[in-house]
Scaffold this motif. Structure first.
Motif, PDB file in Angstrom:
ATOM      1  N   SER A  14       0.830  -1.200   0.000  1.00 51.51           N
ATOM      2  CA  SER A  14       0.000   0.000   0.000  1.00 51.51           C
ATOM      3  C   SER A  14       0.871   1.259   0.000  1.00 51.51           C
ATOM      4  CB  SER A  14      -0.917  -0.011   1.226  1.00 51.51           C
ATOM      5  OG  SER A  14      -1.648   1.184   1.301  1.00 51.51           O
ATOM      6  N   SER A  15       1.897   1.238   0.831  1.00 53.15           N
ATOM      7  CA  SER A  15       2.812   2.380   0.890  1.00 53.15           C
ATOM      8  C   SER A  15       3.564   2.552  -0.422  1.00 53.15           C
ATOM      9  CB  SER A  15       3.811   2.204   2.035  1.00 53.15           C
ATOM     10  OG  SER A  15       3.138   2.227   3.269  1.00 53.15           O
ATOM     11  N   ALA A  16       3.957   1.436  -1.042  1.00 50.55           N
ATOM     12  CA  ALA A  16       4.662   1.505  -2.324  1.00 50.55           C
ATOM     13  C   ALA A  16       3.752   2.097  -3.398  1.00 50.55           C
ATOM     14  CB  ALA A  16       5.148   0.114  -2.739  1.00 50.55           C
ATOM     15  N   ALA A  17       2.483   1.716  -3.387  1.00 51.51           N
ATOM     16  CA  ALA A  17       1.530   2.271  -4.360  1.00 51.51           C
ATOM     17  C   ALA A  17       1.358   3.764  -4.148  1.00 51.51           C
ATOM     18  CB  ALA A  17       0.193   1.544  -4.255  1.00 51.51           C
ATOM     19  N   GLU A  18       1.297   4.171  -2.886  1.00 51.49           N
ATOM     20  CA  GLU A  18       1.168   5.599  -2.567  1.00 51.49           C
ATOM     21  C   GLU A  18       2.405   6.373  -3.023  1.00 51.49           C
ATOM     22  OE1 GLU A  18       0.341   8.116   1.468  1.00 51.49           O
ATOM     23  OE2 GLU A  18      -0.483   6.091   1.368  1.00 51.49           O
ATOM     24  N   ALA A  19       3.586   5.810  -2.762  1.00 51.94           N
ATOM     25  CA  ALA A  19       4.838   6.448  -3.184  1.00 51.94           C
ATOM     26  C   ALA A  19       4.910   6.536  -4.699  1.00 51.94           C
ATOM     27  CB  ALA A  19       6.037   5.680  -2.631  1.00 51.94           C
ATOM     28  N   CYS A  20       4.480   5.496  -5.398  1.00 55.15           N
ATOM     29  CA  CYS A  20       4.475   5.528  -6.870  1.00 55.15           C
ATOM     30  C   CYS A  20       3.559   6.628  -7.390  1.00 55.15           C
ATOM     31  CB  CYS A  20       4.043   4.173  -7.432  1.00 55.15           C
ATOM     32  SG  CYS A  20       5.320   2.920  -7.333  1.00 55.15           S
ATOM     33  N   GLY A  21       2.416   6.812  -6.739  1.00 49.73           N
ATOM     34  CA  GLY A  21       1.508   7.889  -7.134  1.00 49.73           C
ATOM     35  C   GLY A  21       2.158   9.252  -6.980  1.00 49.73           C
ATOM     36  N   LEU A  22       2.851   9.456  -5.864  1.00 50.98           N
ATOM     37  CA  LEU A  22       3.567  10.712  -5.628  1.00 50.98           C
ATOM     38  C   LEU A  22       4.639  10.919  -6.686  1.00 50.98           C
ATOM     39  CD1 LEU A  22       4.321  13.187  -3.779  1.00 50.98           C
ATOM     40  CD2 LEU A  22       5.869  11.619  -2.621  1.00 50.98           C
ATOM     41  N   LEU A  23       5.429   9.879  -6.940  1.00 52.07           N
ATOM     42  CA  LEU A  23       6.510  10.004  -7.921  1.00 52.07           C
ATOM     43  C   LEU A  23       5.979  10.222  -9.329  1.00 52.07           C
ATOM     44  CD1 LEU A  23       8.926   7.292  -6.516  1.00 52.07           C
ATOM     45  CD2 LEU A  23       9.163   9.788  -6.363  1.00 52.07           C
ATOM     46  N   LYS A  24       4.838   9.623  -9.640  1.00 48.77           N
ATOM     47  CA  LYS A  24       4.231   9.824 -10.963  1.00 48.77           C
ATOM     48  C   LYS A  24       3.844  11.290 -11.157  1.00 48.77           C
ATOM     49  CE  LYS A  24       0.543   8.185 -13.954  1.00 48.77           C
ATOM     50  NZ  LYS A  24      -0.597   7.285 -14.098  1.00 48.77           N
ATOM     51  N   VAL A  25       3.256  11.886 -10.127  1.00 53.25           N
ATOM     52  CA  VAL A  25       2.884  13.306 -10.216  1.00 53.25           C
ATOM     53  C   VAL A  25       4.138  14.173 -10.316  1.00 53.25           C
ATOM     54  CG1 VAL A  25       1.752  15.219  -9.015  1.00 53.25           C
ATOM     55  CG2 VAL A  25       0.684  12.977  -9.046  1.00 53.25           C
ATOM     56  N   LEU A  26       5.182  13.802  -9.595  1.00 56.75           N
ATOM     57  CA  LEU A  26       6.424  14.576  -9.630  1.00 56.75           C
ATOM     58  C   LEU A  26       7.208  14.382 -10.923  1.00 56.75           C
ATOM     59  CD1 LEU A  26       7.792  14.061  -6.004  1.00 56.75           C
ATOM     60  CD2 LEU A  26       6.470  15.985  -6.908  1.00 56.75           C
ATOM     61  N   GLY A  27       6.846  13.376 -11.699  1.00 57.72           N
ATOM     62  CA  GLY A  27       7.589  13.044 -12.911  1.00 57.72           C
ATOM     63  C   GLY A  27       7.291  13.942 -14.097  1.00 57.72           C
ATOM     64  N   ASN A  28       7.053  15.202 -13.858  1.00 59.13           N
ATOM     65  CA  ASN A  28       6.788  16.176 -14.922  1.00 59.13           C
ATOM     66  C   ASN A  28       7.608  17.431 -14.613  1.00 59.13           C
ATOM     67  OD1 ASN A  28       5.196  18.770 -15.652  1.00 59.13           O
ATOM     68  ND2 ASN A  28       4.395  17.232 -17.065  1.00 59.13           N
ATOM     69  N   PRO A  29       8.423  17.897 -15.556  1.00 58.95           N
ATOM     70  CA  PRO A  29       9.291  19.053 -15.277  1.00 58.95           C
ATOM     71  C   PRO A  29       8.540  20.315 -14.838  1.00 58.95           C
ATOM     72  CG  PRO A  29       9.945  17.997 -17.322  1.00 58.95           C
ATOM     73  CD  PRO A  29       8.661  17.349 -16.886  1.00 58.95           C
TER      74      PRO A  29
END
Length: 112
Positions: A14-29
């Motif tokens: 669950s935490s990994a999924a949450e972290a992936c969501g955060l990183l996905k949003v951050l993955g835009n310059p």
């Protein structure tokens, strides 16, 4: 009945999924630029456009993504809308990224 290790693995997933969501949003310059600027405080849309060089409608689009993902909050003052980082997790990550990538480089020490 689930063992302690199974419960921990589910929490970890669950935490990994949450972290992936955060990183996905951050993955835009553009979103990174906006959040990096907001590590310094709240800014109105006009100031964010000036400081980051991001033009409308891209600015509005990226702020909407950040808002919908709970990364930023808004505050209205008269006709101005101010944006600031709302997510403690996003702030923590942005502070590390700011330290690594946004701060002016320290003067190199000269070795004799």
């Amino acid at each position: 009945m689930a063992s302690a290790s199974e419960i921990d693995m589910e929490t970890l997933r669950s935490s990994a999924a949450e972290a992936c969501g955060l990183l996905k949003v951050l993955g835009n310059p553009d979103r990174l630029l906006l959040l990096c600027q907001m590590t310094q405080g709240e800014y109105c849309v006009g100031d964010l456009a000036t400081l980051t060089g991001i033009t409308q409608p891209t600015l509005s689009q990226q702020l909407t993504v950040l808002r919908h993902n709970g990364m930023v909050s808004t505050r209205r003052e008269g006709k101005q809308v101010y944006y600031g980082i709302a997510s403690p997790e996003a702030m923590e990550v942005m502070q590390v990224l700011y330290k690594l990538y946004c701060q002016a480089p320290q003067a190199a020490e000269h070795v004799s």
